[in-house]
Motif scaffolding. Sequence first.
Motif, mmCIF file in Angstrom:
data_model
loop_
_atom_site.group_PDB
_atom_site.id
_atom_site.type_symbol
_atom_site.label_atom_id
_atom_site.label_comp_id
_atom_site.label_asym_id
_atom_site.label_seq_id
_atom_site.Cartn_x
_atom_site.Cartn_y
_atom_site.Cartn_z
ATOM 1 N N PRO A 137 23.657 9.486 32.129
ATOM 2 C CA PRO A 137 22.680 10.128 31.665
ATOM 3 C C PRO A 137 21.485 10.752 32.669
ATOM 4 N N LEU A 138 21.582 9.989 33.872
ATOM 5 C CA LEU A 138 20.841 10.523 34.837
ATOM 6 C C LEU A 138 21.378 12.017 35.394
ATOM 7 N N ASN A 139 22.769 12.014 35.790
ATOM 8 C CA ASN A 139 23.350 13.255 35.959
ATOM 9 C C ASN A 139 23.005 14.354 34.895
ATOM 10 N N SER A 140 22.956 13.999 33.568
ATOM 11 C CA SER A 140 22.801 14.895 32.732
ATOM 12 C C SER A 140 21.218 15.329 32.704
ATOM 13 N N PHE A 141 20.366 14.677 32.942
ATOM 14 C CA PHE A 141 19.109 14.911 33.177
ATOM 15 C C PHE A 141 18.688 15.840 34.132
ATOM 16 N N ILE B 28 19.778 19.227 33.344
ATOM 17 C CA ILE B 28 18.642 19.739 32.604
ATOM 18 C C ILE B 28 17.786 20.519 33.147
ATOM 19 N N ILE B 29 17.292 19.625 34.291
ATOM 20 C CA ILE B 29 16.050 19.954 35.081
ATOM 21 C C ILE B 29 16.438 21.311 35.983
ATOM 22 N N ASN B 30 17.614 21.263 36.392
ATOM 23 C CA ASN B 30 18.062 22.350 37.246
ATOM 24 C C ASN B 30 18.200 23.660 36.505
ATOM 25 N N VAL B 31 18.699 23.558 35.433
ATOM 26 C CA VAL B 31 18.942 24.767 34.338
ATOM 27 C C VAL B 31 17.258 25.314 34.048
ATOM 28 N N GLY B 32 16.349 24.210 33.807
ATOM 29 C CA GLY B 32 14.851 24.827 33.592
ATOM 30 C C GLY B 32 14.315 25.565 34.847
#
Length: 81
Positions: free
Chosen positions: A26-30, A33-37
């Motif tokens: 989950p931390l890698n996924s988070f 998502i932050i990088n995409v934003g």
Amino acid sequence: SDFIKCNYSRSDAWITWEDNFSIDKPLNSFVEIINVGLKGYIVLARSLPKKFTKHFYKVNKCIRTIKTFFPKNIHDDSIWQ
């Protein structure tokens, strides 16, 4: 309806259902998502007038500098063998 019954009511359809799942991170996924934003904000900054873009680039530079302090993942397992 018949398609669903045909595929999901077979006993062998559920035997190996866990084999295709990878370990949840989950931390890698988070972080992803932050990088995409952040990339979206960079695209936005490129389309704004010049007086606004300089602020976005300063924030982007700060974020990139902060990211250098985080540990990097090593994906090559051969160096540990």
